[in-house]
Design an enzyme around this catalytic site. Structure first.
Site, PDB file in Angstrom:
ATOM      1  N   THR A 101       0.920  -1.187   0.030  1.00  0.00           N
ATOM      2  CA  THR A 101      -0.030   0.001  -0.060  1.00  0.00           C
ATOM      3  C   THR A 101       1.028   1.127   0.024  1.00  0.00           C
ATOM      4  O   THR A 101       1.720   1.639   1.134  1.00  0.00           O
ATOM      5  CB  THR A 101      -1.067   0.075   1.182  1.00  0.00           C
ATOM      6  OG1 THR A 101      -1.820  -1.123   1.223  1.00  0.00           O
ATOM      7  CG2 THR A 101      -1.821   1.172   1.114  1.00  0.00           C
ATOM      8  N   LYS A 176      -7.275   1.356  -2.978  1.00  0.00           N
ATOM      9  CA  LYS A 176      -6.879   0.959  -1.511  1.00  0.00           C
ATOM     10  C   LYS A 176      -7.033   1.759  -0.535  1.00  0.00           C
ATOM     11  O   LYS A 176      -7.352   1.741   0.628  1.00  0.00           O
ATOM     12  CB  LYS A 176      -5.310   0.376  -1.423  1.00  0.00           C
ATOM     13  CG  LYS A 176      -4.851  -0.039  -0.177  1.00  0.00           C
ATOM     14  CD  LYS A 176      -5.600  -1.436   0.287  1.00  0.00           C
ATOM     15  CE  LYS A 176      -5.135  -1.910   1.723  1.00  0.00           C
ATOM     16  NZ  LYS A 176      -3.919  -2.520   1.634  1.00  0.00           N
ATOM     17  N   LYS A 244       0.756   4.764   8.454  1.00  0.00           N
ATOM     18  CA  LYS A 244       1.117   5.323   7.044  1.00  0.00           C
ATOM     19  C   LYS A 244       0.101   5.286   5.990  1.00  0.00           C
ATOM     20  O   LYS A 244       0.192   6.237   5.547  1.00  0.00           O
ATOM     21  CB  LYS A 244       2.471   4.205   6.584  1.00  0.00           C
ATOM     22  CG  LYS A 244       2.903   4.487   5.228  1.00  0.00           C
ATOM     23  CD  LYS A 244       2.201   3.441   4.252  1.00  0.00           C
ATOM     24  CE  LYS A 244       2.359   2.093   4.650  1.00  0.00           C
ATOM     25  NZ  LYS A 244       1.955   1.149   3.685  1.00  0.00           N
TER      26      LYS A 244
END
Length: 292
Positions: A101, A176, A244
């Site tokens: 990701t 995502k 993150k």
């Protein structure tokens, strides 16, 4: 057509999810060369027959399909665009598939750099956590040129059960972000529901039997709430990596002039957990926010 006879797969990143994914590819008979910054994380794969690559460059020189599953966008950029990176050393016609990701803008940057060299890149982040990786039931969101996604679909089918082409380079990563935004607010709801049940004097396990199959049902409620109740906070997905992801989504939302209230709150809560030393716990450790 990729077969074990004409394909050598490189796999970079043998962490919680990557190791299971690499094992599925080996189980299908594909020769595998692995690289991880910490070789010990790949030792069991090597014992099972995988070759070891000393650097990403070494992997690029030996494999014609390379999958990456690492931690941060900075790792992705170094592995792909660094001096000893994949783009600079992969053979023309190779397929580079980033399942980390990462930032949509970085996926576009890598795509443009590779395309001029005849290298095919696909951004294909996944959802499903450690369970999905172990059971080869990941949801895979693919961005890039559609013909290249279709070419490697048989390999992706070894890793997941829901492979959807989302559009041009970066589209997989944007998808995502949608996934992570939905999870972020949902995790708050899951934790609050469990704590509410406990404070109301209910049996939380019985509550889950009722609400997981109703309108409140979600993957997190079915898979992570039981772990909370068992006191199991081992990472299927690290809090530090979720933070993150949320930072990427917040940055992208800001670029689109979009307010994301649920995501903002979730990141604030997870930042507090990280400050408490929980950054290497699983995302279900959000439960501890209410228990501290």
């Amino acid at each position: 057509m990729f077969t074990p006879e004409n394909t050598v797969i490189g796999f970079i990143g043998t962490g919680v999810m990557g190791k299971s994914m690499a094992r599925h590819l080996m189980g299908a008979g594909y020769p595998l060369i692995v690289y991880s910054r910490t070789k010990e994380k790949a030792e069991d794969l090597i014992e099972q027959g995988a070759a070891w690559g000393e650097t990403p460059r070494d992997v690029a020189l030996k494999a014609n399909v390379i999958i990456t599953m690492v931690g941060y966008p900075s790792d992705v950029e170094e592995i792909y665009l660094g001096e000893n990176g994949l783009v600079n050393h992969a053979r023309a016609g190779s397929y580079l598939i980033d399942m980390t990701t990462s930032a949509p803008s970085l996926a576009v940057k890598i795509f443009k750099a590779a395309k001029g060299l005849g290298i095919h890149t696909i951004d294909a982040p996944v959802s499903g956590g450690d369970v999905g990786a172990k059971e080869a039931k990941l949801s895979i969101m693919a961005g890039g040129e559609e013909e290249h996604v279709e070419a490697i679909r048989p390999l992706l089918n070894l890793l997941g059960t829901n492979i959807v082409y989302q559009g041009k380079a970066g589209a997989g990563q944007h998808t995502k972000m949608c996934n992570q935004i939905a999870i972020a607010s949902n995790m708050i709801g899951v934790c609050e529901a469990i704590v509410y049940a406990e404070k109301a004097g209910l049996n939380p396990d019985s509550v889950l039997k009722s609400i997981t199959t109703g309108a409140a049902g979600s993957w997190s409620l079915s898979n992570l709430a039981p772990r909370m109740l068992q006191g199991n906070f081992e990472p299927g997905f690290y809090i530090k990596h979720f933070i993150k992801d949320m930072k990427i989504a917040l940055d992208e939302a800001e670029h689109m002039d979009m307010e994301v209230l649920g995501l903002t709150l979730a990141k604030k809560l997870y930042d507090q957990l990280a400050e408490m030393g929980e950054e290497n716990s699983g995302t279900q450790a959000l439960y501890k926010y209410w228990k501290s």
